[in-house]
Write a protein that holds these residues in place. Structure first.
Motif, PDB file in Angstrom:
ATOM      1  N   ASN A 337       0.804  -1.234   0.000  1.00  0.00           N
ATOM      2  CA  ASN A 337       0.000   0.000   0.000  1.00  0.00           C
ATOM      3  C   ASN A 337       0.832   1.276   0.000  1.00  0.00           C
ATOM      4  O   ASN A 337       0.393   2.306   0.523  1.00  0.00           O
ATOM      5  N   GLY A 360      -0.796  -3.688  -3.571  1.00  0.00           N
ATOM      6  CA  GLY A 360      -1.524  -2.436  -3.394  1.00  0.00           C
ATOM      7  C   GLY A 360      -0.759  -1.188  -3.754  1.00  0.00           C
ATOM      8  O   GLY A 360      -1.225  -0.072  -3.471  1.00  0.00           O
ATOM      9  N   THR A 362      -0.570   0.924  -6.145  1.00  0.00           N
ATOM     10  CA  THR A 362      -1.436   1.125  -7.309  1.00  0.00           C
ATOM     11  C   THR A 362      -0.849   2.052  -8.367  1.00  0.00           C
ATOM     12  O   THR A 362      -1.334   2.078  -9.508  1.00  0.00           O
ATOM     13  N   ASN A 382      -2.286  -6.435  -7.147  1.00  0.00           N
ATOM     14  CA  ASN A 382      -2.995  -5.151  -7.155  1.00  0.00           C
ATOM     15  C   ASN A 382      -2.109  -3.966  -7.532  1.00  0.00           C
ATOM     16  O   ASN A 382      -2.366  -2.838  -7.104  1.00  0.00           O
TER      17      ASN A 382
END
Length: 389
Positions: A337, A360, A362, A382
């Motif tokens: 993330n 994550g 992104t 992801n």
């Protein structure tokens, strides 16, 4: 018929509960407790503290919300005398109103706690917003590790300390200053720091200033430890420091000393630190060390061979990362993330990228790596903008 039986059963349970809690004896979360003089105790048999055996032992479980609380050395229940040897206090209750559950502080008025010399163990202690004074008796150790086998058996390591971090002890006690018995074989107290007896290890800080200096001679600062580390904005570390734990979440700038060997778990967790240079002497960085921090850039040391789990998780200001050739393992969720991360360069030819290491991220577009064979398939889950490695 089934509904009537259910109602009868619930009614019986309510009555049983009221009977249990209406007298001085109660049953809390599976723990037998006894209340005397406004203080609630856990009663236990055959407790071992190092080489000391206590036949009948009592641990303080709850105290009255008054200005000064004095804990007695002994308490009697059903004609049996128990020695008060421990303290286990969490200063909040969970209060439910409708569908919402919140924490409510229990000890808003407590300013001083006086512990008896019979105390061997401070098992838990948090959330005392008004507490200013408390003594640590001669034999007391902060932290507890136990095995449940009908009673609590305490385990000491060879040095007399528990093999357990002091993590979160005295958390949310922003006004507290300790005093330590001079005969304590475990602790000393200097410059508002709780130290090991030999003065080489910092367990906790009770310094209420935002700018502090850790004295020369300190070799280790343990993870977390008291309220003090949370609010420090500027700290000067000694050249003697080998292990940096603490949780310096409010620092914005720091110089790590040459000779530092380890950065501990959560050392800069949620910190406002934006950049840092890791000395070449550092061999280990613990998990979560920089997670949720404001870190934007970092230079790794030459002796670092692995990035631990969640080390940079949720570092959303981190935009690029160069993983040096000596690093052989990038741990689970280590950059998870990091939504600002756009570019990763991996210089090592045989690095292993673990499960969800970059999950994550992104905005990650570019990953340069010499050997993609060692990548775990889910390492870049992801990463929507990453088309090729």
């Amino acid at each position: 018929m089934k509904i009537k039986k259910l109602i009868s059963l619930l009614t019986a349970m309510v009555l049983a509960t009221s009977l249990f809690t209406s007298n001085s004896f109660a049953y809390f979360n599976g723990i037998d407790t006894h209340k005397s003089g406004g203080i609630t105790y856990i009663l236990d048999k055959n407790v071992q503290y190092g080489s000391v055996s206590i036949l009948n032992s009592a641990t303080v479980y709850d105290i009255p919300n008054i200005q000064k609380v004095e804990i007695p050395e002994k308490v009697t229940f059903d004609g049996v005398e128990y020695i008060v040897t421990g303290i286990k206090l969490e200063g909040y209750n969970f209060v439910t109103a409708g569908s919402r559950t919140t924490e409510k502080n229990k000890y808003t008025k407590v300013e001083e706690i006086v512990l008896p010399k019979t105390i061997y163990n401070i098992e838990e202690f948090t959330d005392f917003p008004s507490l200013t004074k408390m003594n640590i008796p001669e034999n007391a150790i902060i932290g507890r590790e136990y095995v449940y086998s009908g009673d609590y058996t305490l385990l000491y390591n060879n040095e007399g300390f528990y093999d357990l971090s002091h993590i979160s002890y005295f958390d949310l006690c922003p006004k507290l200053t300790l005093s330590v018995d001079t005969d304590s074989p475990y602790y000393s107290y200097k410059n508002d720091l709780l130290l090991s007896k030999d003065g080489k290890k910092v367990y906790m800080s009770f310094n209420h200033n935002t700018d502090i200096t850790i004295p020369d001679g300190i070799e280790e600062i343990e993870n977390y430890g008291g309220f003090g580390f949370y609010h420090i904005k500027s700290v000067r570390l000694p050249d003697t420091l080998k292990i940096l734990g603490a949780n310096l979440r409010s620092v914005t700038k720091i110089t790590l000393p040459d000779g530092l060997e380890e950065i501990g778990w959560d050392a800069f967790y949620k910190s406002k630190l934006s950049e840092i240079i890791i000395p070449d002497s550092v061999k280990k960085i613990g998990g979560n060390a920089f997670s949720y921090s404001d870190i934007k850039s970092i230079r790794f040391s030459k002796n670092l061979t692995a990035i631990d789990i969640r080390t940079f998780k949720n570092c959303k200001r981190l935009k690029s990362m160069t993983i040096s050739a000596n690093i052989k393992n990038v741990g689970w969720a280590s950059f998870r993330n990091c939504k600002g991360l756009k570019k990763v360069k991996i210089l090592s030819s045989n690095v292993k990228i673990e499960h969800r290491a970059f999950d994550g991220c992104t905005n990650l577009k570019s990953v340069t790596v010499k050997d993609a064979k060692l990548l775990v398939a889910s390492a870049f889950n992801n990463c929507r903008r990453l088309s090729k490695i």
